[in-house]
Design an enzyme around this catalytic site. Sequence first.
Site, short mmCIF file in Angstrom:
data_model
loop_
_atom_site.label_atom_id
_atom_site.label_comp_id
_atom_site.label_asym_id
_atom_site.label_seq_id
_atom_site.Cartn_x
_atom_site.Cartn_y
_atom_site.Cartn_z
N LYS A 1 0.84 -1.19 0.00
CA LYS A 1 0.00 0.00 0.00
C LYS A 1 0.88 1.25 0.00
CE LYS A 1 -3.71 -0.55 2.52
NZ LYS A 1 -4.31 -0.78 3.84
N ARG B 1 -3.07 3.24 8.69
CA ARG B 1 -3.45 2.08 7.87
C ARG B 1 -2.34 1.03 7.81
NH1 ARG B 1 -4.67 4.70 2.14
NH2 ARG B 1 -5.92 2.81 1.87
N GLY C 1 -8.32 -7.23 4.26
CA GLY C 1 -9.11 -7.18 5.49
C GLY C 1 -8.50 -7.93 6.66
N MET D 1 -5.70 -7.20 8.41
CA MET D 1 -5.10 -6.39 9.47
C MET D 1 -5.94 -5.13 9.65
SD MET D 1 -1.18 -7.12 8.76
CE MET D 1 -1.40 -6.41 7.17
N ARG E 1 -3.18 -1.19 -6.47
CA ARG E 1 -2.19 -2.28 -6.51
C ARG E 1 -2.51 -3.12 -7.73
NH1 ARG E 1 -5.25 -4.79 -1.43
NH2 ARG E 1 -7.19 -4.99 -2.57
N HIS F 1 -15.68 -8.79 0.53
CA HIS F 1 -14.67 -9.58 1.21
C HIS F 1 -14.66 -11.02 0.68
CE1 HIS F 1 -13.25 -12.21 4.54
NE2 HIS F 1 -12.32 -11.28 4.62
N ARG G 1 5.63 -47.53 -12.08
CA ARG G 1 5.73 -48.42 -10.91
C ARG G 1 5.25 -49.79 -11.33
NH1 ARG G 1 3.13 -43.74 -9.42
NH2 ARG G 1 4.16 -42.48 -7.84
N ARG H 1 10.57 -48.77 -12.89
CA ARG H 1 11.19 -49.07 -11.60
C ARG H 1 10.93 -50.52 -11.23
NH1 ARG H 1 9.20 -46.02 -6.34
NH2 ARG H 1 7.39 -47.34 -6.68
N GLU I 1 17.19 -42.00 -3.39
CA GLU I 1 16.15 -41.72 -2.41
C GLU I 1 16.58 -42.06 -0.98
OE1 GLU I 1 12.71 -44.10 -3.30
OE2 GLU I 1 13.92 -45.77 -4.02
N SER J 1 17.43 -40.85 -10.76
CA SER J 1 16.14 -40.20 -10.64
C SER J 1 15.88 -40.00 -9.16
CB SER J 1 15.05 -41.07 -11.28
OG SER J 1 13.81 -40.45 -11.08
N GLY K 1 14.06 -39.76 -5.97
CA GLY K 1 12.77 -40.12 -5.39
C GLY K 1 12.61 -39.23 -4.17
N THR K 2 12.10 -38.03 -4.39
CA THR K 2 12.15 -37.04 -3.31
C THR K 2 11.16 -37.31 -2.19
OG1 THR K 2 10.83 -35.64 -4.76
CG2 THR K 2 13.19 -35.16 -4.61
N ASN K 3 10.19 -38.20 -2.42
CA ASN K 3 9.31 -38.54 -1.29
C ASN K 3 10.10 -39.29 -0.23
OD1 ASN K 3 7.32 -37.51 -2.93
ND2 ASN K 3 6.56 -39.51 -3.55
N ASP K 4 10.71 -40.39 -0.66
CA ASP K 4 11.51 -41.16 0.30
C ASP K 4 12.71 -40.37 0.79
OD1 ASP K 4 10.83 -43.86 1.21
OD2 ASP K 4 10.54 -44.27 -0.93
N CYS L 1 11.37 -37.87 -9.76
CA CYS L 1 10.09 -38.53 -10.00
C CYS L 1 9.21 -38.54 -8.76
CB CYS L 1 10.31 -39.96 -10.49
SG CYS L 1 11.15 -41.01 -9.30
N TYR M 1 15.21 -33.39 -16.32
CA TYR M 1 13.75 -33.45 -16.45
C TYR M 1 13.09 -33.56 -15.07
CZ TYR M 1 14.01 -38.48 -15.56
OH TYR M 1 14.22 -39.69 -14.99
P1 ADP Z 1 -7.66 -2.28 3.81
O1 ADP Z 1 -6.25 -2.67 3.61
O2 ADP Z 1 -8.42 -3.21 4.65
O3 ADP Z 1 -8.33 -1.93 2.50
P2 ADP Z 1 -7.27 0.53 4.18
O4 ADP Z 1 -6.10 0.99 4.94
O5 ADP Z 1 -7.17 0.61 2.72
O6 ADP Z 1 -7.63 -0.93 4.65
O7 ADP Z 1 -8.45 1.42 4.71
C1 ADP Z 1 -9.75 1.02 4.94
C2 ADP Z 1 -10.73 1.95 4.23
O8 ADP Z 1 -10.55 3.31 4.64
C3 ADP Z 1 -10.52 1.95 2.73
O9 ADP Z 1 -11.77 2.01 2.10
C4 ADP Z 1 -9.75 3.21 2.49
O10 ADP Z 1 -9.98 3.69 1.20
C5 ADP Z 1 -10.30 4.14 3.55
N1 ADP Z 1 -9.31 5.15 3.92
C6 ADP Z 1 -8.06 4.90 4.36
N2 ADP Z 1 -7.39 6.04 4.58
C7 ADP Z 1 -8.24 7.05 4.26
C8 ADP Z 1 -8.11 8.48 4.26
N3 ADP Z 1 -6.97 9.07 4.60
N4 ADP Z 1 -9.17 9.19 3.88
C9 ADP Z 1 -10.32 8.58 3.53
N5 ADP Z 1 -10.51 7.25 3.51
C10 ADP Z 1 -9.47 6.48 3.87
MG MG Z 2 10.76 -44.70 -2.99
MG MG Z 3 -7.68 -0.75 1.21
#
Ligand code: ADP
Ligand code: MG
Ligand code: MG
Length: 899
Positions: A28, A97, A106, A108, A342, A458, A579, A634, A764, A783, A785-788, A851, A871
């Site tokens: 971000k 943020r 969502g 954090m 992003r 979400h 096998r 084998r 192996e 060859s 045999g990475t399991n064993d 293998c 291979y």
């Molecule tokens: P998340 O990573 O969960 O999307 P964000 O940090 O992007 O969390 O923020 C949560 C919400 O708050 C988002 O919709 C974002 O656009 C809004 N937001 C974050 N900072 C600001 C800001 N400075 N002004 C207005 N809205 C904001």
């Molecule tokens: Mg074997």
């Molecule tokens: Mg966001």
Amino acid sequence: MEGNAQTEKFVYDFAEGNKDLKDLLGGKGANLAEMTNLGLPVPAGFTITTVACQRYLADGAQPPGLAEEVAEHMAALESTMGRRLGDPGDPLLVSVRSGAKFSMPGMMETVLNVGLNDESVAGLSAQAGGNDRFAWDSYRRLIQMFGKTVCEVPGEEFENALGDAKTAKGVRDDVDLDADDLKQLVDVYKKVFAKHTGHEFPQDPREQMNLAIEAVFRSWNADRAVLYRRQERIPADLGTAVNVVAMVFGNLGPDSGTGVAFTRDPASGEQGIYGDYLQNAQGEDVVAGIRNTVPLEDLERLDKKSYDELLRIMSTLEGHYHDLCDIEFTIERGKLWMLQTRVGKRTAAAAFKIADALVDEGMIDLDEAITRVSGAQLAQLMFPRFDLSGDPTALTKGIGASPGAASGQVVFTSAHAVERAADGVPVILVRRETNPDDLPGMIAAQGILTSRGGKTSHAAVVARGMGKTCVCGADDIEVGTTSFSVDGTTVSEGDTVSIDGTTGRVYLGEVPVRASEVVQYFEGELDPAQADDPLVSAVHRIMTHADDRRRLRVRANADTGPDAARARRFGAEGIGLARTEHMFLGDRRELVERLILARTDEERDAALAGLQPLQRGDFLDLFREMDGLPVTVRLIDPPLHEFLPSLEDLAVEVALANERGESAGKQETLLAAVRRMHEQNPMLGLRGVRLGLVVPGLFGMQVRAIAEAAVELARDGRNPRPEIMVPLVGAVQELETVRLEAERIVAEVVGDSGVDVLIGTMIEVPRAALTAGQIAEAAEFFSFGTNDLTQMTWGFSRDDVEGAFFGRYLELGIFGVSPFESIDRDGVGRLVRVAVEEGRAARPSLKVGVCGEHGGDPDSVHFFHEVGLDYVSCSPFRVPVARLEAGRASVESAGSDNR
Ligand code: ADP
Ligand code: MG
Ligand code: MG
């Protein structure tokens, strides 16, 4: 450490960062900086680095120097904005943020409106031209978010209080609450806050900011974030950055609002206008599905100027990132602000179609295109689809948010999903909308169905990220606690439904499935030039380029003619592992029993002679299907008693017979044999080459069958290329003994037929890897045999670990993913590397492949490319995945060589 603290820079202004600093600034922060530097309208702000977070989490306190740096940047922000944080008369407000390197939707925390208190709320109202309603709405949001995020006040407490306020007023939406209602709500919120925390809501704006920053740091380790990282294989030690951003307000009235948008459809990849907009709202309201959003197109009617500007910005961003971007924006009284962008998550189909389209648009080349898709995405496209030929009637239709065909029993809570799935029952999680607490259930479920929210909700975002089937916004559905109803039909917990994440259709009961278009294409049933679906031509183009670029060859593990044929259609360039053990089952059991029970050489030879023509038939099928390509057979690997009935069953049968006074005859003989052969540790017992050395004639019989089959085909004008592989070798002497006999038999059978038979070994057992130089003297190929090899290197029994302790190991971060799934580069990988080097040093022409299961695992394929194997071999369905990943590995390593 100490010296470092002085020089280390923990805070970056947006103008100082750029998109390549994701490690340090999080996604971000890096992208906010990039947009700032592109001249786009981004509110001013700064980013606290992930390193500061790592230090905070390690030491339990902010690193020295951080507070001062934050204060400096805050002062600079204040002077840019011409306002002071929380100034009672004219406050600057900020958001605090989270933002890690990898987006964790969502997972954090973020706190908005930091800087409001009992005094500055009036100043905010004055700023907004006397808009009290807006000011109190912003204040109650602060207490709510701050309470929940920073002080762990249960979120429902606030939600219930808000609900009560709406009920008391007799309204449905929070926008219908007026200034007085919200002012009263703030009082209620403060009481809730004090009750749960034992202290008043902090009035000091700096203290608010500081506590919010630490809470964001800590949110890196919230349960759901930990779970999400494990699911997505994101390392646990990256930490999150913290962005402090001047607030802009979408809740100032109808000329304001907030929205999310994609530059292309993240579900299909098509170009167009995709997004949701919500008038008079702040931040989370859009994704939380609190009120119904309008489609982004409607913004054109509501605010043409902002709409046009937004479209211009989206095209700037695509042109700049050369990829699909997703965006968060806010409109404050007709002024557009960009709050986030992003490179956006997308479905597997969209990933292929977008990569293909971007090549057509001249934005990227084909090399870049193959790095834009992954083997995991290709695997998803190979999942079955619903077969609608029976014309099942759909219960309802929602939005196809994440494709796939999922059937399962309906459950209504995350906990129930987890419980039932643990019993092996496939489930569909049905929710009005999901929130981050539903993550465990979403992971456990086959699919997710929601009644609210769009493609940006979400549920949709998380499901797409995980590649899980999801239908969202099926708004005809009334979701209850133990059932849902739609059009008079009630579907109760435990009933089966089928959901189609592409079309959005929901069916009652289980709908049968059929092969996907992409599988039909690989099968050769769909001509990419003629296919209706642009996906097929995109896959064709990308696979063709991956094949062009890859250095690794891809073979398949296949034991039967039909498997070999399919593998070949899927692009396999030979068989890396055939096998032979299943060839000892079925109607051949009788012969195998005779072999095991033989008391004299004659009896044993007779049994072997009976098996030999049957084996020859098996090999004929394989060689015929793989004409012209190498086939590694084998020699028999598992302990022989696995071919006898179980000790328990036999003991019971014999006991019953004795009770009835009958003679158990043959069963008794078998029982004695099973007892005699019983081993405490069969995995480490009489199997593989050990068996071949102990049971005279057994390997010889197989070698003869292989050679005879090859000669028979060669005489027919074909080109069989058999490779005989000896399992479980740990010492060159074992291999030499087997080789001597095998060479003699091969020479005798092959004569002047022109057939060339290679003899090599599995690597192996760790000792084999460590003595690879010696072993290569007796082997024409290795060859792995990475399991064993993994089992024996770690000392983990692969049949026992998963349930017993791997869960805990993953939690503790001892490994990020099971070493049976993805190769352990440092340990097992090191053995592979050593063996390749020493083996090739002793015999430069040595052919080297793998293998084990790892041959089809994307990460492992990259490793095998790096260590220079010839291979990889994997199950037929993984062959296309391995081809693609091998192509990506070549392109990526060429890229890093150039740097
Ligand atoms: P998340 O990573 O969960 O999307 P964000 O940090 O992007 O969390 O923020 C949560 C919400 O708050 C988002 O919709 C974002 O656009 C809004 N937001 C974050 N900072 C600001 C800001 N400075 N002004 C207005 N809205 C904001
Ligand atoms: Mg074997
Ligand atoms: Mg966001």
